[in-house]
Each structure stands twice: as C-alpha cells, then as structure tokens.
Design an enzyme around this catalytic site. Structure first.
Site, mmCIF file in Angstrom:
data_model
loop_
_atom_site.group_PDB
_atom_site.id
_atom_site.type_symbol
_atom_site.label_atom_id
_atom_site.label_comp_id
_atom_site.label_asym_id
_atom_site.label_seq_id
_atom_site.Cartn_x
_atom_site.Cartn_y
_atom_site.Cartn_z
ATOM 1 N N ARG A 101 55.461 7.934 29.401
ATOM 2 C CA ARG A 101 56.779 7.435 28.985
ATOM 3 C C ARG A 101 57.006 6.081 29.642
ATOM 4 O O ARG A 101 56.552 5.847 30.769
ATOM 5 C CB ARG A 101 57.895 8.356 29.483
ATOM 6 C CG ARG A 101 58.263 9.482 28.556
ATOM 7 C CD ARG A 101 58.940 9.000 27.274
ATOM 8 N NE ARG A 101 59.282 10.098 26.398
ATOM 9 C CZ ARG A 101 58.467 10.647 25.495
ATOM 10 N NH1 ARG A 101 57.245 10.177 25.339
ATOM 11 N NH2 ARG A 101 58.870 11.637 24.730
ATOM 12 N N GLU A 116 61.316 0.283 25.372
ATOM 13 C CA GLU A 116 60.677 0.099 24.069
ATOM 14 C C GLU A 116 61.680 0.317 22.933
ATOM 15 O O GLU A 116 62.636 1.064 23.122
ATOM 16 C CB GLU A 116 59.476 1.052 23.922
ATOM 17 C CG GLU A 116 59.830 2.530 23.950
ATOM 18 C CD GLU A 116 58.606 3.442 23.953
ATOM 19 O OE1 GLU A 116 57.683 3.223 24.740
ATOM 20 O OE2 GLU A 116 58.605 4.376 23.128
ATOM 21 N N HIS A 145 53.454 3.160 20.933
ATOM 22 C CA HIS A 145 53.825 4.579 21.091
ATOM 23 C C HIS A 145 53.297 5.434 19.926
ATOM 24 O O HIS A 145 54.079 6.043 19.184
ATOM 25 C CB HIS A 145 55.350 4.717 21.228
ATOM 26 C CG HIS A 145 55.768 6.007 21.879
ATOM 27 N ND1 HIS A 145 56.903 6.142 22.634
ATOM 28 C CD2 HIS A 145 55.183 7.239 21.892
ATOM 29 C CE1 HIS A 145 57.012 7.386 23.069
ATOM 30 N NE2 HIS A 145 55.962 8.077 22.632
HETATM 31 C C1 8YV Z 1 56.683 11.143 19.686
HETATM 32 C C2 8YV Z 1 56.075 11.592 22.115
HETATM 33 O O1 8YV Z 1 56.066 10.472 18.665
HETATM 34 O O2 8YV Z 1 56.009 13.904 21.717
HETATM 35 C C3 8YV Z 1 56.347 12.994 22.480
HETATM 36 O O3 8YV Z 1 56.918 13.228 23.552
HETATM 37 O O4 8YV Z 1 56.184 10.728 22.911
HETATM 38 C C4 8YV Z 1 55.620 11.258 20.747
HETATM 39 O O5 8YV Z 1 54.713 12.225 20.325
HETATM 40 C C5 8YV Z 1 57.954 10.421 20.022
HETATM 41 O O6 8YV Z 1 58.584 10.909 21.135
HETATM 42 C C6 8YV Z 1 58.912 10.430 18.823
HETATM 43 O O7 8YV Z 1 59.675 11.580 18.752
#
Ligand code: 8YV
Length: 327
Positions: A239, A268, A286
């Site tokens: 993250r 971001e 991401h």
């Molecule tokens: C998502 C992610 O695409 O699952 C997660 O925690 O970071 C990614 O797989 C993103 O969070 C959008 O919801």
C-alpha cells in the site's frame, strides 16, 4: 422489494447483471471518482455498497447513511474502511482474500525481476533510439537466482512470493512479520524468520507485502533505507504510505539502494515527482491483482458477500463478524 445497493465504481457488465438479479442497483459505469460528498449523497438511501479501495467509508459517511448495512470491498486490503466506526454503527465490512493471492504474488515476482534486471529503464533507452552498440556492462543488474529474498509481511501473498523465490529460483528466503509462522508453513515456504533489522541489512531484494494501518505508516523511511545494502532492490506491492516515497526518491537518486519497483504510492494516483525523474525505478499503476480471471473472481466474491448478507444474514469473508451476531 429488492434491497438497494450502490456500486461505487465501474465493474464487469456480468457483475452488474448478477447483482441486478438480487438488488435494485445504482451503478457508475462511467467510472467517475466521486467526491466524498457525492458518494455520501448516493449512499444515503442505500442498504448496501459494493466498494473499491478508492472509496473511503468513515464515521462521517456512515452518520449520513443510516440505512447502510454492509460495504463489500472488491479488494483484500480494507484501509479505506474505518472498521471501528462501521462496527459501532452495526455496518458489516467484507473483503476479497484468497482469490487474488497467486496473481498478486506472480506480479510481485515480476516486478522484482523487472527491477533487478532493469527492464523498464532499458526498454525506455531502446524506444528512445539510444541503442547503437553492445557494451559489456549495459544495464547490468543484480541476480535473482541464489540471492537473498527478504519479505516484510508474511501473510498469504508473502508466502506465495516466498515459494516462488525458494522453489523456483533457489533463493535464500528470510522474512519478518508481526507474528512468526508455524514451523510447517516456514518449512513449506523455505523461509527463515529474522528481526526487521537483519531483514533490512541482509536482503538483496526486499518485498513489502504488509497491510497498511497507522502502525505501518512509513515502515520504510530514510533510516530503514540507510540500513539496506547499496546493491539492494526494494519492491512495494502492499500500500502507499508504507514507504516514505520522498525518502525513497532521494535514496534512489543518491544510489543509496540500487533500484525499486513500485505498484502503490502515497496519495495515488498521484506519484511523488522525485520518483518520476529517477531512472532506477519501475513504476506500475496499482495493478498487482489485475489479471482478468482474478479481477472477475474478486468482483464475484464481493457480489456474493452482498447476496449472502441480504438473503441469509451471513457473509463469505466478513471483516467484523461481530456485527452479524448483534441482531
Ligand atoms: C485492488 C488491492 O485492485 O486487493 C487489494 O487490496 O490493492 C487491489 O487488488 C484495489 O484495492 C482496488 O479495490
């Protein structure tokens, strides 16, 4: 009458069709990123929400949406939820674990390889027409096979990366985590538990896979970067906010570490300008979980959580299941 739900961002048409069989759906196929006020206004008359990591559900939103009973996140991470506030208001949160583990571990490994072997930097050079001759040290990077792979955060995705490194590339895998894995899992991943300090000092490649929380904010800052080998690479698929991006940009500029691969960023989709100007970083927007089958599986699991909740008052992957016990 069907429960009313809001699907906060664009989703696969098949996901909307599926949800529409069970709910009165307000969707956002234009994929507008709503302000907090817009999101709140649309949620006000809804019983449930299908959210993504970009949709912040906090005490203020919840106070304005008293009908809301569940927020189903299409993500395994849920730092966009104020889970404490949700629990206090009796709102269930769900996420999408497991279905994205292997795809995300694949991507973490791909980003590690691209970073260590300088793939993005050399591709830009070629595209810019700068490749005129072979030379002995052209884009010489560091090896993956036989190197020491450090993993910070040893949940399901971290374990997937450990298995790839140890079994596929003969890497020496070390890890640090809040809690140590049981002996059988350590043996299966061929991973050795070390202190954070030893991890930083000895890893040739350090991959970050820990969840974001106030406690993990800037887990890697200037002091930690200074402990790493000058030849080391750093990969963040966890993250934004876990790494101090400003400190990392300086460390990369001054070659205090060799290179970084980043899929997530502080604030971001904005990216720290210092990261955009250094050559020794691979930047992706991401996308670690973004394979078509995995994104479909994540969307299906988020939808199934909503369906299970409204039809059977339970959920497949609840985050605060105490809410279910409350009534
Ligand atoms: C998502 C992610 O695409 O699952 C997660 O925690 O970071 C990614 O797989 C993103 O969070 C959008 O919801």
């Amino acid at each position: 009458m069907k429960p009313k739900i809001l699907v906060a961002r664009a989703v696969f048409p098949e996901t909307l069709d599926y949800l529409s069989q069970h709910f009165e759906v307000e969707s956002n196929q234009a994929d507008t990123v709503w302000s907090k006020a817009e999101l709140t206004a649309r949620l006000r008359d809804k019983d449930g929400a299908f959210t993504t990591g970009s949709d912040r559900i906090d005490a203020e939103v919840l106070a304005a949406c008293p009908k809301l009973k569940i927020c189903a996140n299409m993500a395994v991470g849920y730092n966009n939820f104020d889970l404490e506030a949700m629990t206090a208001r009796g709102v269930l949160g769900t996420n999408t674990p497991d279905v994205l583990t292997e795809t995300t571990a694949d991507f973490g490994f791909a980003l590690l390889m691209a970073t260590a072997r300088r793939m993005a930097e050399s591709e830009h050079y070629l595209r810019a027409g700068q490749w005129t001759k072979w030379s002995y040290d052209m884009f010489a990077g560091s090896d993956i096979h036989g190197a020491t792979l450090g993993i910070l955060g040893m949940g399901r995705i971290g374990q997937g990366i450990a298995r790839r490194g140890a079994l596929g590339f003969g890497m020496n895998v070390i890890y640090h985590n809040r809690s140590r894995l049981d002996a059988a899992t350590e043996a299966e991943c061929k991973a050795r538990y070390v202190s954070k300090e030893e991890l930083l000092k000895t890893a040739d490649h350090l991959v970050l896979v820990l969840p974001y929380s106030a406690a993990s904010h800037h887990t890697i800052g200037a002091a930690e970067l200074a402990q790493m080998k000058p030849t080391a690479t750093l990969v963040n698929i966890a993250r934004g906010g876990i790494v101090d991006d400003a400190a990392l940009a300086l460390a990369l500029r001054d070659k205090r570490i060799a290179a970084a691969g980043l899929d997530v960023f502080e604030g971001e989709p904005k990216v720290h300008p210092g990261l955009l100007t250094v050559p020794n970083v691979v930047l992706t927007p991401h996308i670690a979980s973004s394979s078509v089958p995995t994104r479909k599986a994540m969307a299906k699991l988020a939808a199934d959580n909503l369906i299970e909740f409204f039809s059977k008052r339970r959920a497949l992957t609840p985050l605060n299941s105490q809410v279910l016990a409350q009534t």
